[in-house]
Design an enzyme around this catalytic site. Structure first.
Site, PDB file in Angstrom:
ATOM      1  N   HIS A 125      11.819 -22.083  -5.033  1.00 15.83           N
ATOM      2  CA  HIS A 125      12.169 -22.357  -6.425  1.00 15.83           C
ATOM      3  C   HIS A 125      10.907 -22.439  -7.284  1.00 15.83           C
ATOM      4  O   HIS A 125      10.841 -21.850  -8.376  1.00 15.83           O
ATOM      5  CB  HIS A 125      12.941 -23.683  -6.496  1.00 15.83           C
ATOM      6  N   GLU A 126       9.879 -23.143  -6.806  1.00  6.87           N
ATOM      7  CA  GLU A 126       8.634 -23.266  -7.562  1.00  6.87           C
ATOM      8  C   GLU A 126       7.882 -21.937  -7.614  1.00  6.87           C
ATOM      9  O   GLU A 126       7.233 -21.616  -8.627  1.00  6.87           O
ATOM     10  CB  GLU A 126       7.747 -24.357  -6.947  1.00  6.87           C
ATOM     11  N   HIS A 129       9.204 -19.977 -10.501  1.00  3.81           N
ATOM     12  CA  HIS A 129       8.664 -20.449 -11.782  1.00  3.81           C
ATOM     13  C   HIS A 129       7.312 -19.802 -12.066  1.00  3.81           C
ATOM     14  O   HIS A 129       7.025 -19.401 -13.203  1.00  3.81           O
ATOM     15  CB  HIS A 129       8.512 -21.973 -11.772  1.00  3.81           C
ATOM     16  N   GLU A 185      15.818 -22.395 -14.972  1.00  8.84           N
ATOM     17  CA  GLU A 185      16.216 -23.090 -13.753  1.00  8.84           C
ATOM     18  C   GLU A 185      17.199 -22.246 -12.932  1.00  8.84           C
ATOM     19  O   GLU A 185      17.077 -22.150 -11.699  1.00  8.84           O
ATOM     20  CB  GLU A 185      16.848 -24.444 -14.101  1.00  8.84           C
TER      21      GLU A 185
END
Length: 513
Positions: A125-126, A129, A185
Site C-alpha cells: 500500500h505504501e 503511494h 487510498e
C-alpha cells in the site's frame, strides 16, 4: 485580461501534467521524479529520528522487512525508485511513505500483524503511494492557484516552478504525510493487492487488515493508539468492499506465517518489556520517578540492549536530582544506540547545566546533526552569541523561536536580545512631532512581541552643514504594541521643518525582565 489569464492558466496546467506510473493516466504534478527523490532523501533521515529512530535491537527484523518490501517494489509499476524500508522504534501502530520510495513501518504496527502476507499488504500500500506519486500530486493540487498566479504575474513560469521545487524540498514530513484523498487510498489498496499477487502473496490479507481497522475505528479507538494510522489512512466500508472485489479477481498466494513468526520472535518476546517502559513513561509524566525506575528495572532485565530503557532511567534519575546516575544512564543509552539523537541531547543538556560546557556542546551538536530540534538550536544559538558569532547565533535562535513552550519562549527572548544589541531600531516605530512650545517631540512604538526599555535615542538634523547628531539618554519601558512620548528639548522647530529635516532612531535598548 481574463482571456490572457485563462490562456496562461491552461498553459500552466498542460505543462504541469505528468503520467502516473501506476495507472498510466495524465495527472497534475509540479515536481519531477528527480525532485521527489531529492525530497525523500532529504526528509527521510530526520523523519525516522523524529519518530523514535530505527529499531536497533533486532537488525535481522530490519533486514526481513526490507526484503519483503524490496520483493514488492521489484514487481511494482515504478521499480526504478530508490526504495528504502525501515522499522521505526515507535509503539504507535502506523506506516508511511515519503516521495521517492522512502517507506517506514512502526514496530507497534508489526505486533498487530499475523503473517507475512499482512506485512506485504501494509508495505505494498505504501509502495503505491510512492510509485503513483500521490504525495507530489497532493501538494501540486494544494498550491496550483498560488503558483499559477505567480507564474502569470512574474511572466516566468520556469522560475516559479523552481521556486515551488525549492519550497517543496524544504517541507518536513508532516506536510507530506497529510491525509490522502479517497481516490488515492482506493488506488493504493487496489494496486497494492495487485503487487501482492505478483510477488506471490495472498491478496485477501489486505482485506483482513481493512476489516480489522474498520472494526477498531468503529469502537472509537478507546486508547487512541491507531489514531495516527487512521488519520493518514482512514478505513471505510467502501474500501473493504472494493478490496474484496479486487481480491476475488486475483490469484491466491502464500501467507508465509512460519517465516513471519520466526522474524518476529524477538520483538514478540520483548513486548512485555516495552509495556513496562511505557508504564514507566506514564509514571514519569505523573512525577513518580521511583515507580518508573522499578518498571525500568524490569524492562532492562528483559532487554538490556534497548537504548530507550536506559534513556528513561536517566530521565527518572534527573527527576530525583541524582545527576551522576542520570549521566551514567544517558551514556549507556548512547552506547546502546549511537545513531539516535535523544540520548546525546539529554546528556548534552545535563553536562551543559553542570558546567561542563564544551562536553555538553559536543553532545548537543551531535544530536543536532541527527535531528535539528528546537532545544539543540537554542543551546547552540546562545553559545554562538556568547562567542560573538552573531550571524550563526541568529540562525540557530530563529529556528528555535518557532517552537512552542518554554524553549520557544527562551529562544524568542534570546533572539530579541541579540537583535537589540545589533539593530535596536528594528523594534521601534518612530514618529516626529512638535509640542506646544515648538520643541521636537518623538513618539516611540514597540513593534515587537516582548517588553522593551529604550535607553538611548539618536536625533540627526539633516539641514545642518555636517548633519549634526545628538544622542539623548532616555528611560522608557514599552509593552508590546504600546507607545510612549519623548520630549527632546530640540528646537524651536516649526511644523513644516519636520519634513525631511530630522531623523530619529533608538540606538540602545534592552529587554525588560
Amino acid at each position: 485580461m481574463k482571456s490572457f489569464t485563462l490562456m496562461a492558466t491552461t498553459v500552466l496546467l498542460a505543462s504541469a501534467c505528468a503520467v502516473n506510473p501506476v495507472t498510466g493516466k495524465n495527472e497534475l504534478s509540479l515536481l519531477s521524479t528527480g525532485d521527489e527523490v531529492a525530497i525523500g532523501e532529504k526528509n527521510y533521515p530526520p523523519s525516522l529520528q523524529a519518530q523514535g529512530g530505527v529499531y536497533h535491537v533486532d537488525l535481522e527484523l530490519q533486514r526481513y522487512v526490507s526484503d519483503v518490501g524490496n520483493r514488492l517494489a521489484a514487481v511494482s509499476d515504478n521499480p526504478q525508485l530508490p526504495y528504502e524500508f525501515s522499522v521505526i522504534n515507535n509503539p504507535t501502530p502506523n506506516a508511511w511513505a515519503l516521495p521517492g520510495g522512502k517507506i517506514a513501518i512502526n514496530r507497534g504496527l508489526l505486533l498487530h500483524l499475523n503473517d507475512e502476507a499482512q506485512l506485504a499488504a501494509v508495505l505494498a500500500h505504501e509502495i503505491v503511494h510512492a510509485a503513483a506519486r500521490h504525495g507530489a500530486a497532493q501538494q501540486s493540487r494544494g498550491t496550483l492557484m498560488q503558483i499559477g498566479l505567480g507564474a502569470i504575474q512574474a511572466g516566468s513560469e520556469g522560475r516559479q516552478y523552481q521556486k515551488y521545487t525549492d519550497m517543496a524540498s524544504s517541507l518536513g514530513m508532516r506536510a507530506w504525510l497529510a491525509r490522502y484523498g479517497r481516490d488515492d487510498e482506493l488506488e493504493s489498496d487496489r494496486y497494492g493487492m495487485i503487487y501482492m499477487a505478483r510477488a506471490g502473496y495472498e491478496p485477501l490479507a489486505a482485506v483482513e487488515l481493512q476489516q480489522t481497522f474498520l472494526a477498531l475505528s468503529g469502537e472509537g479507538d478507546r486508547d487512541n493508539q491507531f489514531s495516527a494510522l487512521f488519520s493518514s489512512h482512514p478505513p471505510s466500508l467502501k474500501r473493504v468492499k472494493a478490496n474484496q472485489l479486487t481480491a476475488r479477481s486475483l490469484v491466491a498466494g502464500a501467507r508465509f506465517k512460519r517465516r513471519f513468526d520466526a522474524a518476529m520472535s524477538g520483538l514478540t518476546a520483548d513486548a512485555p518489556a516495552y509495556k513496562a517502559a511505557r508504564r514507566a513513561s506514564i509514571a514519569l509524566s505523573k512525577n513518580d520517578p521511583e515507580n518508573a525506575l522499578r518498571l525500568l528495572d524490569q524492562a532492562v532485565a528483559a532487554q538490556p540492549a534497548e537504548s530507550d530503557f536506559w534513556r528513561l532511567r536517566g530521565d527518572a534519575w534527573m527527576s530525583l536530582k541524582n545527576l551522576d546516575n542520570a549521566e551514567l544512564a544517558y551514556t549507556t543509552a548512547i552506547s546502546k544506540n549511537p545513531r539516535y539523537y535523544l540520548g546525546y541531547l539529554r546528556r548534552g543538556e545535563l553536562r551543559y547545566q553542570r558546567g561542563a560546557i564544551d562536553q555538553g556542546l559536543i553532545d548537543i551538536q551531535r544530536s543536532y546533526d541527527l535531528l535539528a530540534t528546537a532545544k539543540a538550536s537554542y543551546y547552540l544559538g546562545i553559545t554562538a552569541q556568547k562567542r560573538d558569532q552573531l550571524q550563526r547565533a541568529e540562525g540557530y535562535l530563529s529556528a528555535a523561536a518557532n517552537a512552542s513552550g518554554d524553549v520557544g519562549e527562551r529562544a524568542r527572548r534570546a533572539l530579541s536580545s541579540l537583535r537589540l544589541s545589533t539593530a535596536p531600531e528594528r523594534f521601534f516605530k518612530v514618529d516626529l512631532g512638535v509640542n506646544e512650545r515648538g520643541l521636537l517631540r518623538v513618539r516611540l512604538q514597540n513593534t515587537s512581541q516582548v517588553a522593551l526599555r529604550a535607553m538611548q535615542l539618536r536625533v540627526i538634523d539633516l539641514h545642518r552643514s555636517a548633519a549634526a547628531e545628538v544622542i539623548l539618554p532616555v528611560n522608557i519601558v514599552l509593552l508590546p504594541g504600546t507607545s510612549g512620548v519623548l520630549e527632546t528639548g530640540i528646537g524651536p522647530v516649526s511644523g513644516p521643518q519636520l519634513s525631511g529635516r530630522f531623523q530619529a532612531e533608538v540606538v540602545t535598548a534592552s529587554l525588560v525582565e
